[in-house]
Design an enzyme around this catalytic site. Sequence first.
Site, PDB file in Angstrom:
ATOM      1  N   TYR A 139       1.250  -8.024   8.821  1.00 37.91           N
ATOM      2  CA  TYR A 139       0.316  -7.400   9.804  1.00 37.91           C
ATOM      3  C   TYR A 139       0.201  -7.773  11.180  1.00 37.91           C
ATOM      4  O   TYR A 139       0.053  -7.463  12.271  1.00 37.91           O
ATOM      5  CB  TYR A 139      -1.064  -7.346   9.313  1.00 37.91           C
ATOM      6  N   LYS A 190       6.540 -11.444  -4.192  1.00 38.71           N
ATOM      7  CA  LYS A 190       7.799 -10.624  -4.341  1.00 38.71           C
ATOM      8  C   LYS A 190       8.889 -11.909  -4.204  1.00 38.71           C
ATOM      9  O   LYS A 190       9.837 -11.908  -3.292  1.00 38.71           O
ATOM     10  CB  LYS A 190       8.066  -9.453  -3.242  1.00 38.71           C
ATOM     11  N   ASP A 223       5.752  -5.405  -7.742  1.00 38.22           N
ATOM     12  CA  ASP A 223       5.986  -4.219  -8.371  1.00 38.22           C
ATOM     13  C   ASP A 223       5.443  -4.086  -9.953  1.00 38.22           C
ATOM     14  O   ASP A 223       5.039  -3.109 -10.360  1.00 38.22           O
ATOM     15  CB  ASP A 223       7.542  -3.779  -8.409  1.00 38.22           C
ATOM     16  N   ASP A 251      -5.948  -0.117  -2.886  1.00 37.95           N
ATOM     17  CA  ASP A 251      -5.999   1.218  -2.934  1.00 37.95           C
ATOM     18  C   ASP A 251      -5.790   1.558  -4.397  1.00 37.95           C
ATOM     19  O   ASP A 251      -6.683   2.547  -4.951  1.00 37.95           O
ATOM     20  CB  ASP A 251      -5.018   1.855  -1.929  1.00 37.95           C
TER      21      ASP A 251
HETATM   22  C1  IPM Z   1      -7.680  -1.210   5.059  1.00 37.21           C
HETATM   23  C2  IPM Z   1      -7.017  -0.373   6.045  1.00 37.21           C
HETATM   24  C3  IPM Z   1      -6.702  -1.245   7.220  1.00 37.21           C
HETATM   25  C4  IPM Z   1      -5.460  -2.080   6.578  1.00 37.21           C
HETATM   26  C5  IPM Z   1      -6.109  -0.176   8.204  1.00 37.21           C
HETATM   27  C6  IPM Z   1      -6.940   0.784   8.773  1.00 37.21           C
HETATM   28  C7  IPM Z   1      -5.532  -1.071   9.412  1.00 37.21           C
HETATM   29  O1  IPM Z   1      -6.281   0.197   5.162  1.00 37.21           O
HETATM   30  O2  IPM Z   1      -8.802  -2.225   5.331  1.00 37.21           O
HETATM   31  O3  IPM Z   1      -7.144  -1.538   3.994  1.00 37.21           O
HETATM   32  O4  IPM Z   1      -4.295  -1.697   6.448  1.00 37.21           O
HETATM   33  O5  IPM Z   1      -5.939  -3.098   6.558  1.00 37.21           O
HETATM   34 MN    MN Z   2      -5.841  -0.200   3.148  1.00 37.61          MN
END
Ligand code: IPM
Ligand code: MN
Length: 357
Positions: A139, A190, A223, A251
């Site tokens: 990131y 990984k 994975d 997620d």
């Molecule tokens: C999260 C979101 C953010 C990330 C985005 C919106 C930049 O997906 O907080 O998980 O990828 O960290």
């Molecule tokens: Mn996210």
Amino acid sequence: MKVTLLPGDGIGVEIIDAAVEVLEAVATKFGFTLEFDKQLIGGCAIDAVGVPLPEATVSSAKAADAVLLGAVGGPKWDNVAPEIRPEKGLLGIRKALGLYCNLRPMTVSNFTAHLSPLRPEQVAGADLLIVRELTGGIYFGKHDEAHLNAEGVEEASDIELYTVPEIKRIARYAFAAARQRRGKVTSVDKANVLASSRLWRRVVTQLQAEEYPDVELNHFYVDNCAMQLVLNPKQFDVILTNNIFGDILSDEASTLAGSIGLLPSASLGDGTGMYEPIHGSAPDIAGQGIANPTATILSAAMMLRYSLKQTEAASAVEEAVNAVMEQGYRTKDLYSEGLQLVSTSEMAALIAAELLK
Ligand code: IPM
Ligand code: MN
């Protein structure tokens, strides 16, 4: 105590209003005072002042005891320049506040296990904490935007880089958290492919041996971890991982609970902490009063616990949320026949009233 509010975009506005109503109720009950300062972030900041993270937002956040954020982004800003995308506001404030540690707890409540895509008996009772590194890795590594290379072929790249101190500080957080829970850390990497992962695994292994021999440690490739999360989520206690793997796995884990509208998060560093729901700005339902404010209200509870040191107030908010669910009230995402459908603000009012009973 000072709290900077960053509603952001889409449903962010409604869910922050809801959380403020609950915070005001809990402050009254426990006899403390909260001073709120609302600032811009994300798309609304681009519209108002041309950048996703205005200086005033950063200085308010730095001066506050905690920050409560709604969500940022939406299709309206899909085509702005990459340097001013709404997401840059979020990444920018994480970096500005040094929020290297992202906690994403996932528990499956009895009220919603039946909404999980997995069979209820497979998820009921799952209780895990993702500890995601938040200010390093791909990131924040060098981003080379699309350009023509020496052969005239278009290319782009992003660098995944971790230093030993960065790995150690997040790993320490995970081990310490495990000691307060069931004593197990699963480190995810990984290492069969990536050099940064091989360093990650070596540092985590050594730290456990030297400082946390009482905590159980295992390692999964990312994975395999993605697969194990749906095969047997109950095997996990604390999952320790880097920025991008933590983004993806959190997620995935969030869907297990039945609705992403229930899950809070905390981002911590050495100064002000920031709290936000795991879900996004949901532009498709913004302004309709149907968003579930629970994830934001539970994020406010985490804020009370970690930053404002109001442990009892934090537990009271969590109990009030449970009580209102127990009474059968549901926002649209969780509604089914026989339950009572309520709006975003009605849900907040019910939780606030429960606190003041
Ligand atoms: C999260 C979101 C953010 C990330 C985005 C919106 C930049 O997906 O907080 O998980 O990828 O960290
Ligand atoms: Mn996210």
